[in-house]
Design a protein around this motif. Structure first.
Motif, PDB file in Angstrom:
ATOM      1  N   ASN A 237     -50.239 -14.654  30.774  1.00  0.00           N
ATOM      2  CA  ASN A 237     -51.633 -14.266  30.580  1.00  0.00           C
ATOM      3  C   ASN A 237     -52.319 -15.065  29.483  1.00  0.00           C
TER       4      ASN A 237
ATOM      5  N   THR B 246     -54.696 -24.670  38.252  1.00  0.00           N
ATOM      6  CA  THR B 246     -54.762 -23.364  37.595  1.00  0.00           C
ATOM      7  C   THR B 246     -55.261 -22.317  38.581  1.00  0.00           C
TER       8      THR B 246
ATOM      9  N   ILE C 148     -62.409 -20.952  35.812  1.00  0.00           N
ATOM     10  CA  ILE C 148     -61.350 -21.928  35.516  1.00  0.00           C
ATOM     11  C   ILE C 148     -61.987 -23.270  35.169  1.00  0.00           C
TER      12      ILE C 148
ATOM     13  N   ILE D  27     -52.330 -17.643  35.927  1.00  0.00           N
ATOM     14  CA  ILE D  27     -52.792 -16.826  34.806  1.00  0.00           C
ATOM     15  C   ILE D  27     -53.001 -15.398  35.277  1.00  0.00           C
TER      16      ILE D  27
ATOM     17  N   ILE E 259     -56.009 -17.893  38.842  1.00  0.00           N
ATOM     18  CA  ILE E 259     -56.002 -16.562  38.222  1.00  0.00           C
ATOM     19  C   ILE E 259     -55.520 -15.558  39.253  1.00  0.00           C
TER      20      ILE E 259
ATOM     21  N   VAL F 210     -55.222 -18.252  29.709  1.00  0.00           N
ATOM     22  CA  VAL F 210     -56.648 -18.027  29.952  1.00  0.00           C
ATOM     23  C   VAL F 210     -57.494 -18.546  28.790  1.00  0.00           C
TER      24      VAL F 210
ATOM     25  N   CYS G 238     -59.469 -21.576  30.799  1.00  0.00           N
ATOM     26  CA  CYS G 238     -60.626 -20.886  31.372  1.00  0.00           C
ATOM     27  C   CYS G 238     -61.739 -20.767  30.333  1.00  0.00           C
TER      28      CYS G 238
ATOM     29  N   SER H 118     -54.436 -11.823  34.856  1.00  0.00           N
ATOM     30  CA  SER H 118     -55.595 -11.321  34.107  1.00  0.00           C
ATOM     31  C   SER H 118     -56.230 -10.123  34.799  1.00  0.00           C
TER      32      SER H 118
END
Length: 349
Positions: free
Chosen positions: A126, A179, A174, A166, A181, A129, A133, A168
């Motif tokens: 996590n 990458t 992003i 990631i 999420i 981020v 991001c 979240s």
């Protein structure tokens, strides 16, 4: 496929979510794990014969905040012995296990192993981020240095991964390639929990150094508080301290009216998944906790306060219905999104 999985020992959130992923991977792959401290103890019981102990970093706490000096001195004292231990473990794994891919949950040993052997690395955590991001929260002046430090550490922790997943509970744009999420990884006990409202408030503390908690909670005598994190069983008026047991904790969380916690990601994510309003007062000098608390307030899932106070508690309790209404719109299909993405990623390697 042979997979080496790295899990840091500081904070049990890394261990509980990694267990979920390792259970999934073991259905089709051969997985070996490296970890330290409490996470090692937890994972070695879950996966006997698969978990290797390394020595990791530890945080020192004072008055419910991270002590920078204490943390430095604590790790400096043990550094030589830890390096020697980790090097011997490195040689042992290098000789006995040949990974095809390495997965790191914000863990450095496996990152170093991947780079030395030119093995593809996947990051699942996590923390990224903050680096990969765009954060859509106001960062006050007093948090600017903590943010810069946290971002620098995150950037240096697991660089050069083939892909970053990631986890979240909040959306974020992003800004870097490779990458994705995904929703928070939720353990089976939470997925199976029966959600209700028994009227109590669950209080969870990752640092047992918080003083005066009873005095604050005694000021709201009409509510019952179940307190975890102090490793004791004790009842004082409306405040009930409990030693940890997974099923007892999950039952108390699933039946809580609301929760009080610092800013730890895993607990907050579980509270959000179970649609429990969150009173969050993050540990000082930990920007990641500040960020999580700020997003709880931004999304309308609860309130972000600097500390635990009776007046703040009353303000939080006044708006519980509003928070519950916002949480009712939160949707997550268990862990399916990450599992599907990870399965495809591994097949493409």
């Amino acid at each position: 496929m042979n997979i080496l999985y790295g899990v840091p020992g500081e904070g049990m959130g890394h261990a509980t979510r990694s267990k979920v992923i390792i259970d999934f991977l073991l259905k089709e792959h051969n997985v070996q794990v490296v970890s330290s401290s409490r996470a090692y103890q937890f994972l070695s019981k879950s996966f006997p014969g698969r978990v290797h102990e390394i020595k990791g970093l530890h945080f020192a706490y004072k008055n419910a905040q991270v002590s920078t000096l204490g943390t430095f001195l604590l790790n400096l004292k043990s550094a030589p012995a830890n390096l020697l231990h980790n090097f011997s473990k490195y040689l042992m794994i290098d000789k006995s296990f040949k990974p095809d891919v390495i997965i790191s949950d914000f863990e450095s040993f496996t990152h170093f192993f991947a780079k030395q052997h030119r093995i593809p690395l996947i990051s699942i955590d996590n923390m990224q981020v903050m680096e990969r991001c765009i954060l859509d929260i106001d960062i006050p002046k007093e948090e600017t240095n903590n943010y810069r430090l946290a971002k620098t550490i995150v950037k240096a922790k697991v660089p050069g991964a083939k892909h970053y997943y990631i986890s979240s509970f909040f959306p974020a744009d992003i800004r870097k390639k490779d990458t994705s999420i995904v929703p928070p990884i939720v353990r089976d006990a939470i997925l199976k929990a029966e959600v209700s409202n028994a009227g109590h408030i669950l209080v969870y503390q990752t640092s047992s150094s918080l003083s005066g908690i009873k005095q604050v909670l005694h000021q709201i005598p009409n509510l019952k508080f179940y307190v975890y994190g102090f490793n004791k069983d004790e009842k004082d008026k409306n405040v009930i301290f409990k030693t940890f047991s997974e099923q007892g904790f999950v039952n108390d969380l699933a039946s809580a009216k609301a929760v009080i916690a610092n800013g730890g990601f895993s607990f907050i994510s579980e509270a959000v998944y179970l649609k429990k309003p969150v009173y969050s007062f993050p540990l000082k000098n930990q920007f990641e906790q500040f960020m999580n608390a700020a997003y709880i307030e931004k999304l309308g899932y609860g309130r972000h306060f600097d500390e635990l106070q009776a007046d703040s508690m009353k303000a939080f309790l006044y708006d519980l219905d509003k928070f519950a209404n916002k949480l009712s719109a939160y949707k997550q299909d268990g862990n399916s999104q990450l599992f599907k993405a990870l399965q495809k990623q591994l097949k493409d390697m």
